[in-house]
Design a protein around this motif. Structure first.
Motif, PDB file in Angstrom:
ATOM      1  N   GLU A  47      71.549 -20.568 -42.167  1.00 25.74           N
ATOM      2  CA  GLU A  47      71.037 -21.619 -43.057  1.00 25.74           C
ATOM      3  C   GLU A  47      71.085 -22.986 -42.360  1.00 25.74           C
ATOM      4  O   GLU A  47      70.140 -23.775 -42.443  1.00 25.74           O
ATOM      5  CB  GLU A  47      71.839 -21.639 -44.366  1.00 25.74           C
ATOM      6  N   VAL A  52      67.969 -27.263 -39.574  1.00 23.71           N
ATOM      7  CA  VAL A  52      67.685 -28.087 -38.389  1.00 23.71           C
ATOM      8  C   VAL A  52      66.189 -27.992 -38.062  1.00 23.71           C
ATOM      9  O   VAL A  52      65.525 -28.999 -37.837  1.00 23.71           O
ATOM     10  CB  VAL A  52      68.549 -27.663 -37.173  1.00 23.71           C
ATOM     11  N   LYS A  54      63.701 -27.017 -40.106  1.00 22.50           N
ATOM     12  CA  LYS A  54      62.825 -27.478 -41.201  1.00 22.50           C
ATOM     13  C   LYS A  54      62.872 -28.988 -41.422  1.00 22.50           C
ATOM     14  O   LYS A  54      61.875 -29.590 -41.793  1.00 22.50           O
ATOM     15  CB  LYS A  54      63.243 -26.805 -42.529  1.00 22.50           C
ATOM     16  N   HIS A  55      64.054 -29.586 -41.271  1.00 22.86           N
ATOM     17  CA  HIS A  55      64.242 -30.950 -41.773  1.00 22.86           C
ATOM     18  C   HIS A  55      64.580 -32.011 -40.729  1.00 22.86           C
ATOM     19  O   HIS A  55      64.408 -33.202 -40.994  1.00 22.86           O
ATOM     20  CB  HIS A  55      65.363 -30.989 -42.820  1.00 22.86           C
ATOM     21  N   SER A  56      65.162 -31.624 -39.568  1.00 22.87           N
ATOM     22  CA  SER A  56      65.848 -32.642 -38.754  1.00 22.87           C
ATOM     23  C   SER A  56      64.955 -33.425 -37.781  1.00 22.87           C
ATOM     24  O   SER A  56      65.308 -34.535 -37.398  1.00 22.87           O
ATOM     25  CB  SER A  56      66.970 -31.986 -37.949  1.00 22.87           C
ATOM     26  N   ASP A  78      72.961 -31.607 -34.773  1.00 21.31           N
ATOM     27  CA  ASP A  78      71.637 -31.908 -34.230  1.00 21.31           C
ATOM     28  C   ASP A  78      71.507 -33.406 -33.999  1.00 21.31           C
ATOM     29  O   ASP A  78      72.300 -34.202 -34.495  1.00 21.31           O
ATOM     30  CB  ASP A  78      70.532 -31.371 -35.168  1.00 21.31           C
ATOM     31  N   GLY A  82      69.056 -37.195 -39.395  1.00 22.34           N
ATOM     32  CA  GLY A  82      70.242 -37.362 -40.230  1.00 22.34           C
ATOM     33  C   GLY A  82      69.937 -36.926 -41.644  1.00 22.34           C
ATOM     34  O   GLY A  82      68.782 -36.920 -42.074  1.00 22.34           O
ATOM     35  N   ILE A  83      70.992 -36.552 -42.359  1.00 20.68           N
ATOM     36  CA  ILE A  83      70.847 -36.039 -43.720  1.00 20.68           C
ATOM     37  C   ILE A  83      71.269 -37.134 -44.693  1.00 20.68           C
ATOM     38  O   ILE A  83      72.328 -37.728 -44.529  1.00 20.68           O
ATOM     39  CB  ILE A  83      71.655 -34.734 -43.905  1.00 20.68           C
ATOM     40  N   LYS A  87      71.674 -35.857 -50.550  1.00 20.61           N
ATOM     41  CA  LYS A  87      71.051 -34.538 -50.397  1.00 20.61           C
ATOM     42  C   LYS A  87      72.036 -33.470 -49.962  1.00 20.61           C
ATOM     43  O   LYS A  87      71.780 -32.283 -50.109  1.00 20.61           O
ATOM     44  CB  LYS A  87      69.884 -34.611 -49.415  1.00 20.61           C
ATOM     45  N   THR A  90      72.899 -31.168 -52.911  1.00 18.19           N
ATOM     46  CA  THR A  90      71.814 -30.736 -53.796  1.00 18.19           C
ATOM     47  C   THR A  90      72.041 -29.331 -54.356  1.00 18.19           C
ATOM     48  O   THR A  90      72.388 -28.422 -53.621  1.00 18.19           O
ATOM     49  CB  THR A  90      70.474 -30.769 -53.027  1.00 18.19           C
ATOM     50  N   HIS A  93      70.030 -25.035 -53.751  1.00 16.24           N
ATOM     51  CA  HIS A  93      69.416 -24.927 -52.433  1.00 16.24           C
ATOM     52  C   HIS A  93      70.383 -24.306 -51.439  1.00 16.24           C
ATOM     53  O   HIS A  93      71.497 -23.920 -51.771  1.00 16.24           O
ATOM     54  CB  HIS A  93      68.925 -26.298 -51.959  1.00 16.24           C
ATOM     55  N   GLY A  94      69.953 -24.294 -50.208  1.00 18.09           N
ATOM     56  CA  GLY A  94      70.723 -23.629 -49.155  1.00 18.09           C
ATOM     57  C   GLY A  94      72.134 -24.136 -48.985  1.00 18.09           C
ATOM     58  O   GLY A  94      73.072 -23.339 -48.883  1.00 18.09           O
ATOM     59  N   THR A 119      72.872 -34.927 -37.576  1.00 19.31           N
ATOM     60  CA  THR A 119      73.666 -34.308 -38.642  1.00 19.31           C
ATOM     61  C   THR A 119      74.666 -33.347 -38.026  1.00 19.31           C
ATOM     62  O   THR A 119      74.351 -32.662 -37.054  1.00 19.31           O
ATOM     63  CB  THR A 119      72.742 -33.530 -39.612  1.00 19.31           C
TER      64      THR A 119
HETATM   65  P1  ATP Z   1      66.385 -24.198 -49.133  1.00 21.49           P
HETATM   66  O1  ATP Z   1      67.609 -24.196 -48.251  1.00 21.49           O
HETATM   67  O2  ATP Z   1      66.703 -23.713 -50.516  1.00 21.49           O
HETATM   68  O3  ATP Z   1      65.222 -23.532 -48.492  1.00 21.49           O
HETATM   69  P2  ATP Z   1      66.408 -26.977 -48.477  1.00 21.49           P
HETATM   70  O4  ATP Z   1      66.554 -26.577 -47.041  1.00 21.49           O
HETATM   71  O5  ATP Z   1      65.505 -28.131 -48.783  1.00 21.49           O
HETATM   72  O6  ATP Z   1      65.939 -25.730 -49.337  1.00 21.49           O
HETATM   73  P3  ATP Z   1      69.255 -27.480 -48.424  1.00 21.49           P
HETATM   74  O7  ATP Z   1      69.409 -26.502 -47.312  1.00 21.49           O
HETATM   75  O8  ATP Z   1      70.287 -27.446 -49.490  1.00 21.49           O
HETATM   76  O9  ATP Z   1      67.837 -27.317 -49.120  1.00 21.49           O
HETATM   77  O10 ATP Z   1      69.235 -28.948 -47.818  1.00 21.49           O
HETATM   78  C1  ATP Z   1      69.137 -30.046 -48.728  1.00 21.49           C
HETATM   79  C2  ATP Z   1      68.363 -31.204 -48.095  1.00 21.49           C
HETATM   80  O11 ATP Z   1      69.150 -31.804 -47.103  1.00 21.49           O
HETATM   81  C3  ATP Z   1      67.068 -30.812 -47.409  1.00 21.49           C
HETATM   82  O12 ATP Z   1      65.991 -30.731 -48.298  1.00 21.49           O
HETATM   83  C4  ATP Z   1      66.901 -31.936 -46.394  1.00 21.49           C
HETATM   84  O13 ATP Z   1      66.320 -33.072 -47.021  1.00 21.49           O
HETATM   85  C5  ATP Z   1      68.336 -32.291 -46.052  1.00 21.49           C
HETATM   86  N1  ATP Z   1      68.801 -31.669 -44.779  1.00 21.49           N
HETATM   87  C6  ATP Z   1      69.468 -30.504 -44.632  1.00 21.49           C
HETATM   88  N2  ATP Z   1      69.776 -30.263 -43.356  1.00 21.49           N
HETATM   89  C7  ATP Z   1      69.289 -31.302 -42.640  1.00 21.49           C
HETATM   90  C8  ATP Z   1      69.285 -31.660 -41.239  1.00 21.49           C
HETATM   91  N3  ATP Z   1      69.850 -30.870 -40.296  1.00 21.49           N
HETATM   92  N4  ATP Z   1      68.692 -32.835 -40.889  1.00 21.49           N
HETATM   93  C9  ATP Z   1      68.120 -33.638 -41.817  1.00 21.49           C
HETATM   94  N5  ATP Z   1      68.100 -33.357 -43.152  1.00 21.49           N
HETATM   95  C10 ATP Z   1      68.666 -32.210 -43.557  1.00 21.49           C
END
Ligand code: ATP
Ligand code: MG
Length: 130
Positions: A47, A52, A54-56, A78, A82-83, A87, A90, A93-94, A119
């Motif tokens: 997860e 990393v 999907k979001h970073s 990473d 930054g997170i 969030k 949240t 979610h994951g 992060t």
């Molecule tokens: P899911 O895991 O259910 O597919 P998700 O990935 O959006 O959905 P989380 O894994 O709980 O949910 O993460 C919550 C939020 O935190 C993300 O939507 C994102 O905005 C942020 N986030 C998480 N990891 C990172 C990261 N490595 N860098 C930047 N932002 C992050």
């Protein structure tokens, strides 16, 4: 249950496919963790690395595995955007699911923002199931 060393190979492929440099420190073959602990660690690592990708927007992801007789520790760091603080907790979610699974084995998850940016997730689980 899923072995950590096998999951690490999968996340390496996932990260490299996303053009994120993979760095690894420590022995990935867990010597003291019971299967349930190793399974929760593997799911958490998956997860964390999926996040990393999907979001970073990071260019580098570093995984650090440490183990003692008492506990197993994995850090995923990473150099991305930054997170946002709000969030990190949240619901539905994951990260929330990760926290719940870790609580079940008396483990902890710490999400932090290193001074240099990006992060850092730190996961620690005792090797003894209560
Ligand atoms: P899911 O895991 O259910 O597919 P998700 O990935 O959006 O959905 P989380 O894994 O709980 O949910 O993460 C919550 C939020 O935190 C993300 O939507 C994102 O905005 C942020 N986030 C998480 N990891 C990172 C990261 N490595 N860098 C930047 N932002 C992050
Ligand atoms: Mg996620």
């Amino acid at each position: 249950g899923a072995k950590l060393e096998e999951e690490i190979i999968r996340v390496q492929q996932l990260l490299e496919a996303a053009q994120i440099e993979f760095q690894l420190e420590g022995d990935t073959h867990l010597k003291h963790a019971p299967p349930l602990v190793e399974n929760v660690m593997s799911m958490s690592l998956k997860e964390a690395c999926t996040n990393v990708v999907k979001h970073s927007q990071a260019t580098v992801c570093r995984i650090h595995v440490q183990q003692s007789k008492e506990k197993t520790m994995v850090a995923v760091e990473d150099n991305g955007t930054g997170i946002a603080k709000e969030k990190a907790g949240t619901h539905g979610h994951g990260l929330q699911g990760m926290r719940e699974r870790l609580e079940f084995v008396n483990g902890i998850l710490e999400v932090s923002s290193p001074a240099g940016g990006g992060t850092r997730l730190y996961i620690e689980v005792p090797n003894i199931i209560q």
